[in-house]
Design an enzyme around this catalytic site. Structure first.
Site, PDB file in Angstrom:
ATOM      1  N   LYS A  18      83.243   0.668 -59.841  1.00  0.00           N
ATOM      2  CA  LYS A  18      84.535  -0.013 -59.692  1.00  0.00           C
ATOM      3  C   LYS A  18      84.852  -0.321 -58.235  1.00  0.00           C
ATOM      4  CE  LYS A  18      87.007   3.200 -61.622  1.00  0.00           C
ATOM      5  NZ  LYS A  18      85.951   4.191 -61.918  1.00  0.00           N
ATOM      6  N   ARG A  62      80.796  16.254 -53.616  1.00  0.00           N
ATOM      7  CA  ARG A  62      82.233  16.333 -53.858  1.00  0.00           C
ATOM      8  C   ARG A  62      82.548  17.469 -54.825  1.00  0.00           C
ATOM      9  NH1 ARG A  62      83.891  10.056 -55.140  1.00  0.00           N
ATOM     10  NH2 ARG A  62      83.431   9.174 -53.094  1.00  0.00           N
ATOM     11  N   ARG A  97      75.591  11.514 -55.980  1.00  0.00           N
ATOM     12  CA  ARG A  97      76.477  11.111 -54.891  1.00  0.00           C
ATOM     13  C   ARG A  97      76.628  12.219 -53.851  1.00  0.00           C
ATOM     14  NH1 ARG A  97      81.562   8.198 -57.803  1.00  0.00           N
ATOM     15  NH2 ARG A  97      82.154  10.358 -58.175  1.00  0.00           N
ATOM     16  N   ARG A 108      85.638  15.268 -67.149  1.00  0.00           N
ATOM     17  CA  ARG A 108      86.199  13.939 -66.911  1.00  0.00           C
ATOM     18  C   ARG A 108      85.725  12.934 -67.946  1.00  0.00           C
ATOM     19  NH1 ARG A 108      84.843  15.082 -61.786  1.00  0.00           N
ATOM     20  NH2 ARG A 108      83.276  13.438 -61.677  1.00  0.00           N
ATOM     21  N   ARG A 158      95.114   5.136 -66.190  1.00  0.00           N
ATOM     22  CA  ARG A 158      94.127   5.987 -66.852  1.00  0.00           C
ATOM     23  C   ARG A 158      94.567   6.478 -68.230  1.00  0.00           C
ATOM     24  NH1 ARG A 158      91.893   9.784 -61.888  1.00  0.00           N
ATOM     25  NH2 ARG A 158      90.469   8.235 -61.003  1.00  0.00           N
TER      26      ARG A 158
END
Length: 217
Positions: free
Chosen positions: A14, A156, A123, A167, A89
């Site tokens: 995104k 992270r 990531r 999530r 969301r």
């Protein structure tokens, strides 16, 4: 003026796609995730709330998200429009947003859960300058070190397998129904998020009728 929402599960690209649209169309790119990460780095009260939610793999509360979005859009620095990612969301946030703004299009980046896991768990982040890396497609020149400032890279807090699964479950349960609300207004454009970045961007522009368009045209 163009007002876009870009949606998709974490890791769908995104932010990358929104930034590419921003450059040519002179849009304000409003990333709720980036705003929250700034607050975390600055050790603000909002940052403390966000950090607790991220570490638990939970989404930040509706009231806080709406406050941040309302405050950011209230700056009115979007003469040509905006593209917002990371919001809405869930149904409550979607209702709040649709009551306040006329959305031209919702770009929905589709990505299978297996590909989400592959991307997200690769990531890395520089805690010093905030530079993002991906060990699949955007590796640092020196393993484990930021190309910009040389600081050691970290994973992270919300990129652990456990947090990611939480999530994904939350996304499928709460965020996908938001798409159905937008579909009622016939503004949703589904785009395959699996191809290379440039191909995804071309597909987005084609479906929005933006091929060759620039803000100063």
């Amino acid at each position: 003026m163009r007002k876009y929402v870009i949606m998709g599960v974490q890791g769908s690209g995104k932010g990358t796609q929104a930034k590419m649209l921003r450059q040519d169309l002179d849009l304000a790119h409003i990333s709720v995730g980036d705003i929250f990460r700034w607050h975390v780095r600055q050790h603000t009260k909002i940052g403390a709330q966000v950090k607790r939610a991220m570490a638990a793999g939970e989404l930040v509360g509706d009231d806080l998200v709406e406050e941040v979005v309302r405050r950011r859009l209230g700056i009115h620095d979007w003469n040509y429009g905006f593209i917002i990612d990371g919001f809405p969301r869930n149904g409550r946030q979607a209702e709040f947003f649709m009551e306040s703004y006329d959305i031209d299009a919702v770009i929905h980046l589709e990505l299978p859960d297996d590909e989400v896991r592959r991307r997200v768990l690769s990531r890395r982040l520089c805690p010093s300058c905030g530079m993002d890396y991906n060990l699949i497609a955007d590796r640092p020149e020196v393993e484990g070190r930021c190309d910009i400032c040389g600081h050691g890279l970290i994973t992270r807090a919300d990129d652990t397998p456990e947090a990611l699964e939480a999530r994904l479950t939350d996304y499928h349960a709460k965020t996908r129904p938001v798409l159905e609300l937008f579909r009622r207004k016939e503004v949703v454009h589904d785009v395959d998020g699996r191809p290379p970045v440039d191909e995804v961007q071309s597909a987005i522009r084609k479906t929005l009728g933006l091929s060759g368009y620039r803000a100063d045209d």
